[in-house]
Scaffold this active site. Structure first.
Site, PDB file in Angstrom:
ATOM      1  CG  HIS A   1      -2.110  -0.866   1.168  1.00 20.72           C
ATOM      2  ND1 HIS A   1      -1.997  -2.233   1.207  1.00 20.72           N
ATOM      3  CD2 HIS A   1      -3.451  -0.620   1.104  1.00 20.72           C
ATOM      4  CE1 HIS A   1      -3.195  -2.781   1.185  1.00 20.72           C
ATOM      5  NE2 HIS A   1      -4.100  -1.846   1.109  1.00 20.72           N
TER       6      HIS A   1
ATOM      7  N   GLY B   1      -1.073  -2.118  -5.432  1.00 19.36           N
ATOM      8  CA  GLY B   1      -2.159  -3.071  -5.237  1.00 19.36           C
ATOM      9  C   GLY B   1      -3.471  -2.403  -4.866  1.00 19.36           C
ATOM     10  CG  HIS B   2      -6.084   0.079  -1.900  1.00 27.45           C
ATOM     11  ND1 HIS B   2      -6.845   1.075  -2.489  1.00 27.45           N
ATOM     12  CD2 HIS B   2      -6.843  -0.423  -0.890  1.00 27.45           C
ATOM     13  CE1 HIS B   2      -8.005   1.167  -1.856  1.00 27.45           C
ATOM     14  NE2 HIS B   2      -8.039   0.272  -0.891  1.00 27.45           N
TER      15      HIS B   2
ATOM     16  CG  HIS C   1     -10.885  -4.360  -2.342  1.00 31.24           C
ATOM     17  ND1 HIS C   1     -11.062  -3.005  -2.167  1.00 31.24           N
ATOM     18  CD2 HIS C   1     -10.638  -4.864  -1.109  1.00 31.24           C
ATOM     19  CE1 HIS C   1     -10.920  -2.700  -0.887  1.00 31.24           C
ATOM     20  NE2 HIS C   1     -10.671  -3.809  -0.222  1.00 31.24           N
TER      21      HIS C   1
ATOM     22  CD  GLU D   1     -12.220  -5.178   2.908  1.00 34.07           C
ATOM     23  OE1 GLU D   1     -12.571  -4.864   4.067  1.00 34.07           O
ATOM     24  OE2 GLU D   1     -11.278  -4.633   2.320  1.00 34.07           O
TER      25      GLU D   1
ATOM     26  CD  GLU E   1     -14.251  -0.746   3.084  1.00 35.49           C
ATOM     27  OE1 GLU E   1     -14.038  -1.783   2.422  1.00 35.49           O
ATOM     28  OE2 GLU E   1     -13.358   0.031   3.472  1.00 35.49           O
TER      29      GLU E   1
ATOM     30  CB  CYS F   1     -13.950   3.010   2.118  1.00 33.99           C
ATOM     31  SG  CYS F   1     -13.135   3.571   3.619  1.00 33.99           S
TER      32      CYS F   1
ATOM     33  CB  CYS G   1     -10.071   2.543   5.476  1.00 32.13           C
ATOM     34  SG  CYS G   1     -11.162   1.112   5.570  1.00 32.13           S
ATOM     35  CB  CYS G   2     -14.912   3.388   7.320  1.00 33.28           C
ATOM     36  SG  CYS G   2     -14.906   1.920   6.260  1.00 33.28           S
TER      37      CYS G   2
END
Ligand SMILES: [Zn+2]
Length: 631
Positions: A147, A196-197, A257, A309, A325, A327, A404-405
Site C-alpha cells: 500500500h 495493489g490499492h 475489491h 471486500e 463498506e 469507503c 479506513c472508514c
C-alpha cells in the site's frame, strides 16, 4: 522538476480540473449549507467527528508510528501497513473544514503533525512508517500489498487540500518530494510499478492540477496503462481483486475489491478529463453502468461479499450479507462526481441523483447521531442473532483496526458543499437540493442564489436570486426522477423538466422560484434477477430509504415476520417516520414444506424510520426490504 504552485488557479475544491470541462465545480467557501440535515451534519462533523478522529490517531498508535522513527516513542508499530493514511485523511478533513469555516482551531495540531511527517521523511523523499520502521527491505519490493503508493496518494491529496483550502504549503513540500521520487523511479523510462490499492492515480492528477507539473499526470497515465498486464503477483485472491486482470480500457465490469475498483475509476476519469483520451471514458461509461445498474444497493452502497471486500456478480445483492463498506460509497461519490464533471454517458442528472442517494442513505447511516461511532459494513438487514465480525459489528464502533472508514467519512462530509452546484457557460446548475447560499462565480455575476428548504423532510424548495447577475444567465435545477411532474414555478409560470432531468429558468436579479416536489412515500421493488429481493418491497420517500427496526415494534411483533400491505397509503408520522400497514406472516412448520400459499394473520400499523438513523438505540433487528403481503 519543481514548478512553483500556480496560486492564481488555486480553488478550495476537491477535483479541480484544469482542462476545459463542461461542468466546472464551485469553491467550497462559495457554497454554504446553512440549514437542514446536511448543514447539521457538517457542523457535527467539525465539532465531533474530526476531533474524535484526531484523538483516535493518538489512541490507535498512528502518530506513535511516526514518533518511534525519531526516537520519541518506545511503542511498537501499531495498526496495518497503511496506518499512515488515517493521518493523511484526517488532515484532508481538517483542510476542507478550514475551507468551509475558516477555523483556526486545528492550526497547532497541523503544525505538529506536518512537522512530524516532514522529520520522518527520508532525504530521498520517501516516507512510510511501516516500511521505514518495520520492513525496510520491502520498500517498493511488494507493491501488491504494501500500500505504499496508496498511502502516498492520501498524503498528496491532503497536501493539495491544504494548499487549496488554507494556502498552506508545508505538507505540499513533503508531498512533492515523495511524488518526485515516484516519478523518478516509476515514471516514463523507469520501472514498471503499480500499487495493489489504487488511489495514487487520482492524487497525482490533483497534484498536476495544483502545480501544473505535467510529469505527475504522465505518471498517473502510465500507471493506468500498466494496470491489467499482470504486474502484480495475483496470489490466492486473483488478479481481479486489485483490478490487474485486464487492461483498464477493456474493463467494462466493476469487479474485485469494491473500494479499489472505485478509487481506480476516479483516477481513470481524472486522467480522461485532463488528457481527453476517449478510450478511457468509454471504459468508464461501461463500468459506471455495471456498478450502478446491476451492483448497487438501494442505499447507495457497493460490495456484496465479505470475502475480498468485493463486488458480487450482477444482481447479487443480499441484504443481511451486504458488505457495503463505507469507503466504497465514499469512493463511488468521488468517482461519480468526476463522471459528472467529465460529462459521462449516464447523464448529469443520473450522477447527481446517485450522489444524493449515497449522501442521504449509505453515507449518513455509517455514522451515529453523536458523530463518533461508525459502521464499516452497512448491511440492509440485521437479524436477531446477527454475529459480530471484525469489520461488521452489530453496532457502530468508535474506531477499527483497519480504520479506513471513519476518516473517510470526515473528509467527505467536510467537502459536501462542493457537490451541490456547478457552472457551465452561462448557467448555474443546482444538483443537490439543500438549504444553501451559493455565491455566483464571477462569470455569472456578483450575486447570490439562496435556496430555502427543509428538504428532504419537506419537498418545497424556494430559490431566490439576489444581487447582480450578467444578462442572459440561466438557472438549471434538477428535478428528481421520483417527482418527474414537478415544475419550477416563477413569475412567468411553471417550467417543466427538460429531457435531461433539469428545469430551466432565467437567472435574473430578484427572481424567485418555487419547486414543489412530490414526497408521497412510495414502494420500490428490485429487478427480478435480484433473487434475494424477489417478492419484497422497500419504502422510500424522496431520496430517503426507510427501514423497520425492531426497537419500534411492540411484542410480540417481530420485524422478520412482517409483510407490507400494498398499495395501502403510507402516512408520514412524527419526526420523519412513516406509518406502514403490515400483516403478520403466520409461522410455517419446519424450514421447508409443501408449495402452499403463505398464510397471513393480523394487520398492524408499523413505524418505519430513515435507514440513515437506524442503530441509534439498542442494537437489534432491522430490515430495509420486507415481503409484500397480498391485498
Ligand atoms: Zn473503509
Amino acid at each position: 522538476m519543481s514548478a512553483p504552485a500556480r496560486t492564481s488557479a488555486v480553488r478550495a475544491v476537491p477535483a479541480s480540473p484544469i482542462a476545459g470541462t463542461r461542468h466546472r465545480p464551485l469553491p467550497i467557501p462559495s457554497v454554504r449549507l446553512v440549514g437542514g440535515p446536511l448543514a447539521a451534519w457538517q457542523q457535527r462533523n467539525g465539532e465531533a467527528t474530526i476531533p474524535h478522529c484526531i484523538e483516535q490517531l493518538d489512541v490507535s498508535g498512528v502518530l506513535d508510528n511516526f514518533r518511534r522513527l525519531l526516537g520519541e516513542s518506545d511503542a511498537e508499530f501499531r495498526g496495518l501497513v497503511f496506518a499512515d493514511s488515517d493521518l493523511y485523511k484526517v488532515i484532508e478533513a481538517v483542510a476542507w473544514e478550514i475551507a468551509r469555516t475558516r477555523t483556526r482551531a486545528f492550526d497547532s495540531w497541523l503544525d505538529d503533525v506536518i512537522a512530524l511527517v516532514a522529520r520522518v521523511q527520508e532525504p530521498s523523499g520517501y516516507v512510510d512508517t511501516w516500511i521505514q520502521g518495520v520492513a525496510p527491505e520491502k520498500k517498493f519490493a511488494a507493491l501488491e500489498w504494501t500500500h505504499e503508493m496508496y498511502v502516498a496518494g492520501h498524503l498528496i491529496q491532503a497536501a493539495v487540500a491544504l494548499v487549496r483550502a488554507a494556502g498552506r504549503t508545508d505538507l505540499l513540500d513533503v508531498a512533492r518530494r515523495l511524488a518526485d521520487l515516484l516519478v523518478e523511479r516509476f515514471g516514463p523510462g523507469g520501472e514498471d510499478g503499480i500499487c495493489g490499492h489504487p488511489e495514487i492515480e487520482t492524487a497525482l492528477v490533483e497534484l498536476y492540477r495544483l502545480t501544473g507539473e505535467r510529469t505527475y499526470l504522465d505518471l498517473a497515465s502510465r500507471m493506468i496503462d500498466l494496470r491489467g498486464h499482470g504486474l502484480l503477483p495475483a496470489g490466492s485472491l486473483g488478479a481481479h481483486y486489485f483490478q490487474d486482470h485486464r487492461p483498464v480500457r477493456e474493463s467494462t465490469a466493476a469487479v474485485g475489491h469494491a473500494v479499489r475498483q472505485l478509487y481506480l475509476n476516479a483516477g481513470v476519469t481524472d486522467v480522461f478529463v485532463e488528457t481527453g483520451d476517449d478510450s478511457l471514458l468509454r471504459a468508464m461509461d461501461a463500468q459506471w453502468n455495471s456498478a450502478h445498474d446491476r451492483k448497487m444497493y438501494l442505499s447507495g452502497a457497493f460490495g456484496s461479499r465479505h470475502r475480498d471486500e468485493a463486488f458480487g456478480d450482477d444482481y447479487e445483492l443480499p441484504s443481511e450479507r451486504a458488505y457495503a463498506e463505507t469507503c466504497a460509497t465514499v469512493a463511488d461519490l468521488l468517482w461519480t462526481w468526476r463522471m459528472l464533471l467529465a460529462d459521462g454517458g449516464a447523464g448529469t442528472a443520473r450522477y447527481a441523483e446517485t450522489i444524493e442517494r449515497e449522501v442521504h442513505n449509505a453515507l449518513a447511516a455509517a455514522v451515529d447521531a453523536t458523530g463518533t461511532r461508525f459502521f464499516y459494513a452497512n448491511p440492509l438487514q440485521q437479524r436477531r442473532d446477527h454475529h459480530s465480525e471484525e469489520n461488521a459489528p452489530r453496532e457502530r464502533a468508535p474506531w477499527y483496526v483497519c480504520a479506513c472508514c471513519p476518516p473517510n467519512i470526515a473528509r467527505t462530509v467536510a467537502q459536501l458543499s462542493a457537490y451541490v452546484a456547478t457552472v457551465t457557460d452561462g448557467a448555474l446548475w443546482l444538483h443537490q437540493l439543500a438549504d444553501a447560499e451559493i455565491d455566483l462565480p464571477a462569470e455569472l455575476g456578483t450575486g447570490t442564489v439562496r435556496t430555502v428548504t427543509g428538504y428532504p423532510a419537506d419537498g418545497r424548495v424556494e430559490i431566490r436570486v439576489e444581487g447582480d447577475v450578467v444578462p442572459g444567465a440561466e438557472l438549471s435545477v434538477r428535478i428528481p426522477g421520483w417527482s418527474p411532474r414537478s415544475t419550477l414555478v416563477g413569475p412567468d409560470g411553471p417550467r417543466e423538466c427538460d429531457g435531461d432531468g433539469y428545469a430551466r429558468a432565467p437567472l435574473e436579479p430578484g427572481a424567485r422560484y418555487v419547486l414543489d416536489l412530490d414526497l408521497t412515500p412510495r414502494l420500490t421493488t428490485a429487478h427480478h434477477r435480484v433473487d434475494a429481493l424477489r417478492g419484497a418491497v422497500a419504502v422510500e420517500r424522496g431520496p430517503v430509504v426507510y427501514c423497520v427496526e425492531q426497537a419500534d415494534l411492540d411484542a410480540p411483533l417481530d420485524v422478520d415476520d412482517l409483510a407490507v400491505l400494498p398499495p395501502a397509503p403510507i402516512t408520514v408520522g412524527e419526526r420523519d417516520t412513516l406509518v406502514l400497514r403490515c400483516r403478520v406472516i403466520n409461522a410455517a412448520d419446519g424450514l421447508y414444506g409443501p408449495d402452499t400459499a403463505t398464510e397471513f394473520g393480523d394487520e398492524h400499523t408499523v413505524t418505519a424510520i430513515p435507514f440513515s438513523t437506524w442503530g441509534n438505540r439498542a442494537p437489534g433487528p432491522m430490515r430495509v426490504w420486507l415481503p409484500r403481503a397480498p391485498r
